[in-house]
Structures are given as structure tokens and as C-alpha cells.
Design a protein around this motif. Sequence first.
Motif, PDB file in Angstrom:
ATOM      1  N   ASP A   1      53.781 -14.191  30.342  1.00  0.00           N
ATOM      2  CA  ASP A   1      53.380 -14.184  31.745  1.00  0.00           C
ATOM      3  C   ASP A   1      52.538 -15.420  32.041  1.00  0.00           C
TER       4      ASP A   1
ATOM      5  N   THR B   1      48.874 -15.036  33.578  1.00  0.00           N
ATOM      6  CA  THR B   1      47.802 -14.366  32.859  1.00  0.00           C
ATOM      7  C   THR B   1      46.480 -15.115  33.016  1.00  0.00           C
TER       8      THR B   1
ATOM      9  N   ASP C   1      42.863 -16.577  22.946  1.00  0.00           N
ATOM     10  CA  ASP C   1      42.283 -15.566  23.830  1.00  0.00           C
ATOM     11  C   ASP C   1      40.814 -15.855  24.120  1.00  0.00           C
TER      12      ASP C   1
END
Length: 271
Positions: free
Chosen positions: A69, A72, A120
Amino acid sequence: RYEEDYVERIFVARTKGWILAFTQHGHCHFLSVLDVPETARSSRGQSVYALLEGADRKDRIVSMIAIDDLATSDHFLVFLSRKGVLKRTPVAEFSNPRSTGIKAVGIRGDDGVLDVALSDGTAEVMLVARGGRAIRFPEDQVSIVGRTAQGVKGMALKGDDEVAGMLLIRRDSTVLTVCEDGLAKRTPVSDFPLQNRGGMGNLTVPSGVSNAPIVCALEVVESDDVMVMTAGGQVIRAAADSVPIQGRRTQGKPMVTVESGDRVVEVTRAQ
């Protein structure tokens, strides 16, 4: 496969996802997973450049990342240049793909993109320079900036030294370093103290022992295999656990036999 060709990386990509190809001159090209042709398992496949509209074969692809995606907001693309400049850009900045690609990072002078990684935001960054030094620091010390920004200094380099590799560390592992003369070793990540971004770091190979610069630095575990390539065309596959675990101030052991006049030019993780 072509003779002496090998699989460098396998990644999982969803049908509705994207593959982002980043080049050394700072461009990003988009490839919809749906546009990757399905072929037989034994097929050679197609050149990536043939699938990327507007891609310049002279502008080498340095990283390919699969993203489900593009909108995101909780993941970042971490960019590293050969001169040690780092930046983080939210993946969402790449949410409007263009068929001919977009500018992904600003490049200073004769610098170029060395690597791009997906994170992340919770990793530690480790940079290893060809001249034999390494620095490790928290990822959150790297500024979050837009696509066209150049970034901040990740590591201070002497003279014409350049960065050999970037590691995003999230596990208890070892750092594989390989020099041009074929000497290699694995060093525990814990041997490298956590510091602040922008310093010169610590020695990862002893000074004055060998004039051969570091070619690569990879985070490895014992089950990994690596491919070693020399300028003379040798391609050697080796198990990571065949390389001894040694401290920062040790020279390492021969991983491959490099003939006179030859040198190691690249080391990659094999799949």
C-alpha cells in the motif's frame, strides 16, 4: 538463467501491490505487480528495464522494494548515499506513481544513492565505510523529510572514503564484512557501541594490517548464503557460517582466494 547468473533476492509482492525501483541517480520507477509477466518456472524472465517505462539502463538500479500500500503512513524509505548522507521519507510520499518515474532523493555533486531500505521506524542504523570504520545509532536520529530533500550526515568520512553498506538492525545477528583481497569476518552487532549520528564511528578492521578496502557489509545469520564476485569474473557461493566470528580489531580470514591482479567487487546475500 544465463551462465554465472544467480538469484540475489526473493520477495513477496501482492497482486495489487507495487514494486519500487530506485536508481543511483535518485530516481524511483514504479512497477505494478500486475504488470510483471507470468512465465514458467524455468523461464529466464524479462529485463527489469524493459518493464519500466522511461528507465535509463545507464542509471543503475540499486534497490527494489515491494510495497502493498503506497498510502501507508507508518513505514519509511531510508535512503543512503555513498558519501554517508541519510534521510527517511514516508512511503505515502510515493503514493502517486507516474509511468515515467519520479525524483526520490536530492543528490549532491558527484554523490549517488548506495542503498534504499524499508523500515517501520524502530530499527538501529549501522553504516560501514570502505576505509574500515563503522557507526551504529538509533533510526529516529535520521530526519524525516520529503522526496526531493538531500538528507543529513549519517557518518563522517575522511578524504575520498565512501560508505560500503547500510544495515537496519532489529535482531541479534552478526555483521559480515568482506574486503577486496577476500578477507572476511563476522562480528557481533553488540561489539559496535550505540552512538549519535554523524560521527566517525569505530574501527571495524584493524588499521595498518591491510590496505584492501571493505567491499560490503551485510547483516547475516548462520543459515544465510552469500555470493562473492570478483572483477575477473569469478562468482563464488559461500555459507555465512563458514566465516569466523571475530572482534572488531581482528583482520579476518580468507573467504575466497583472489588471484594476483583480481579483487572482490561485490558481495550479496543469495537466495
